[in-house]
Design an enzyme around this catalytic site. Structure first.
Site, PDB file in Angstrom:
ATOM      1  CG  HIS A 141      -1.910  -1.033   1.377  1.00 56.66           C
ATOM      2  ND1 HIS A 141      -2.064  -1.780   2.529  1.00 56.66           N
ATOM      3  CD2 HIS A 141      -2.845  -1.505   0.511  1.00 56.66           C
ATOM      4  CE1 HIS A 141      -3.057  -2.643   2.365  1.00 56.66           C
ATOM      5  NE2 HIS A 141      -3.546  -2.508   1.144  1.00 56.66           N
TER       6      HIS A 141
ATOM      7  CE  LYS B  89     -13.233  -6.857   3.407  1.00 58.21           C
ATOM      8  NZ  LYS B  89     -12.687  -6.046   2.316  1.00 58.21           N
TER       9      LYS B  89
ATOM     10  NE  ARG C 291      -2.941  -7.670  -3.898  1.00 57.75           N
ATOM     11  CZ  ARG C 291      -3.711  -7.834  -2.842  1.00 57.75           C
ATOM     12  NH1 ARG C 291      -3.167  -8.115  -1.676  1.00 57.75           N
ATOM     13  NH2 ARG C 291      -5.009  -7.733  -2.944  1.00 57.75           N
TER      14      ARG C 291
ATOM     15  CB  SER D 117      -4.232  -6.527   5.091  1.00 59.13           C
ATOM     16  OG  SER D 117      -3.950  -5.276   4.528  1.00 59.13           O
TER      17      SER D 117
HETATM   18  P1  ADP Z   1      -9.840  -3.896  -0.096  1.00 58.80           P
HETATM   19  O1  ADP Z   1     -10.532  -4.669   0.991  1.00 58.80           O
HETATM   20  O2  ADP Z   1     -10.610  -2.689  -0.555  1.00 58.80           O
HETATM   21  O3  ADP Z   1      -9.310  -4.729  -1.239  1.00 58.80           O
HETATM   22  P2  ADP Z   1      -7.094  -3.637   0.819  1.00 58.80           P
HETATM   23  O4  ADP Z   1      -6.628  -2.837   1.972  1.00 58.80           O
HETATM   24  O5  ADP Z   1      -6.877  -5.093   0.842  1.00 58.80           O
HETATM   25  O6  ADP Z   1      -8.604  -3.236   0.650  1.00 58.80           O
HETATM   26  O7  ADP Z   1      -6.417  -3.073  -0.510  1.00 58.80           O
HETATM   27  C1  ADP Z   1      -6.613  -1.737  -0.938  1.00 58.80           C
HETATM   28  C2  ADP Z   1      -6.097  -1.620  -2.365  1.00 58.80           C
HETATM   29  O8  ADP Z   1      -4.695  -1.848  -2.384  1.00 58.80           O
HETATM   30  C3  ADP Z   1      -6.690  -2.648  -3.329  1.00 58.80           C
HETATM   31  O9  ADP Z   1      -6.863  -2.051  -4.583  1.00 58.80           O
HETATM   32  C4  ADP Z   1      -5.649  -3.731  -3.381  1.00 58.80           C
HETATM   33  O10 ADP Z   1      -5.675  -4.438  -4.607  1.00 58.80           O
HETATM   34  C5  ADP Z   1      -4.366  -2.898  -3.265  1.00 58.80           C
HETATM   35  N1  ADP Z   1      -3.259  -3.656  -2.717  1.00 58.80           N
HETATM   36  C6  ADP Z   1      -3.237  -4.454  -1.636  1.00 58.80           C
HETATM   37  N2  ADP Z   1      -2.018  -5.005  -1.439  1.00 58.80           N
HETATM   38  C7  ADP Z   1      -1.243  -4.527  -2.446  1.00 58.80           C
HETATM   39  C8  ADP Z   1       0.118  -4.755  -2.841  1.00 58.80           C
HETATM   40  N3  ADP Z   1       0.901  -5.588  -2.168  1.00 58.80           N
HETATM   41  N4  ADP Z   1       0.573  -4.111  -3.935  1.00 58.80           N
HETATM   42  C9  ADP Z   1      -0.250  -3.297  -4.650  1.00 58.80           C
HETATM   43  N5  ADP Z   1      -1.533  -3.062  -4.338  1.00 58.80           N
HETATM   44  C10 ADP Z   1      -2.035  -3.662  -3.272  1.00 58.80           C
END
Ligand code: ADP
Length: 166
Positions: free
Chosen positions: A16, A40, A89, A127
């Site tokens: 992120h 969630k 990803r 996460s």
């Molecule tokens: P959500 O539940 O909305 O998917 P996340 O916190 O998991 O929320 O992810 C927020 C955004 O960041 C999403 O678009 C996800 O694809 C992206 N994301 C998560 N991990 C990574 C990573 N390692 N590299 C690039 N983008 C990521």
């Protein structure tokens, strides 16, 4: 022009942070928005997640950390932003992201979705993976920024204490 980067951020990872840094270089303003979704289950409260993000992004002057609930497109309209950024990803992210972006486009034609490819260093990072590693006391340093590492360690302790008390 501003860009909105929404997500659960439960917790923020280095994947992120990397996306946010790149957005902050490309746009005058980045709104990082933590989704408050009572359906969630999350480890961290919205307030804790916002705190971790703020502490992890110190020095990035054009990043604002907020929270939202309800429809993303309604929030984007409310803050006057027409571009939503999401990270990709792997192909496995594509299907749901594609559907969500099309649904958002249908509901709000003026709002566009921008996809940022992950850095290959972080392609496997999520996460949920870091929570799992934290649960078993594994190394977190290369996966999350220091404020998130501290928060994860103390959450694991809290959860362990809760379990042994209950
Ligand atoms: P959500 O539940 O909305 O998917 P996340 O916190 O998991 O929320 O992810 C927020 C955004 O960041 C999403 O678009 C996800 O694809 C992206 N994301 C998560 N991990 C990574 C990573 N390692 N590299 C690039 N983008 C990521």
């Amino acid at each position: 022009m501003g860009v909105l980067y929404p997500g659960s951020f439960d917790p923020i990872t280095n994947g992120h942070v990397d996306v946010i840094r790149r957005l902050a270089r490309a746009f005058p303003k980045v709104h990082v928005a933590v989704l408050s979704n009572p359906d969630k289950s999350s480890w961290f409260s919205v307030k804790e997640r916002m705190e971790m993000i703020r502490k992890s992004l110190r020095g990035l002057k054009n990043v604002r950390v907020t929270a939202y609930e309800g429809l993303l497109v309604d929030y984007a309209k409310r803050i006057g932003v027409r571009l939503v950024a999401r990270g990709l990803r792997a192909v496995s992210d594509f299907d749901s992201e594609f559907k969500m972006a099309l649904a958002n486009k249908d509901m709000a034609p003026a709002i566009d979705t921008l996809f940022m490819l992950t850095d290959k260093k972080y392609a496997f990072l999520s996460s949920s993976l870091v929570k799992e590693i934290a649960l078993y006391g594994g190394p977190l340093k290369s996966f999350v920024p220091p404020p998130a590492e501290r928060a994860l360690r103390s959450k694991v302790k809290e959860r362990a204490a809760g379990k042994s008390a209950g």
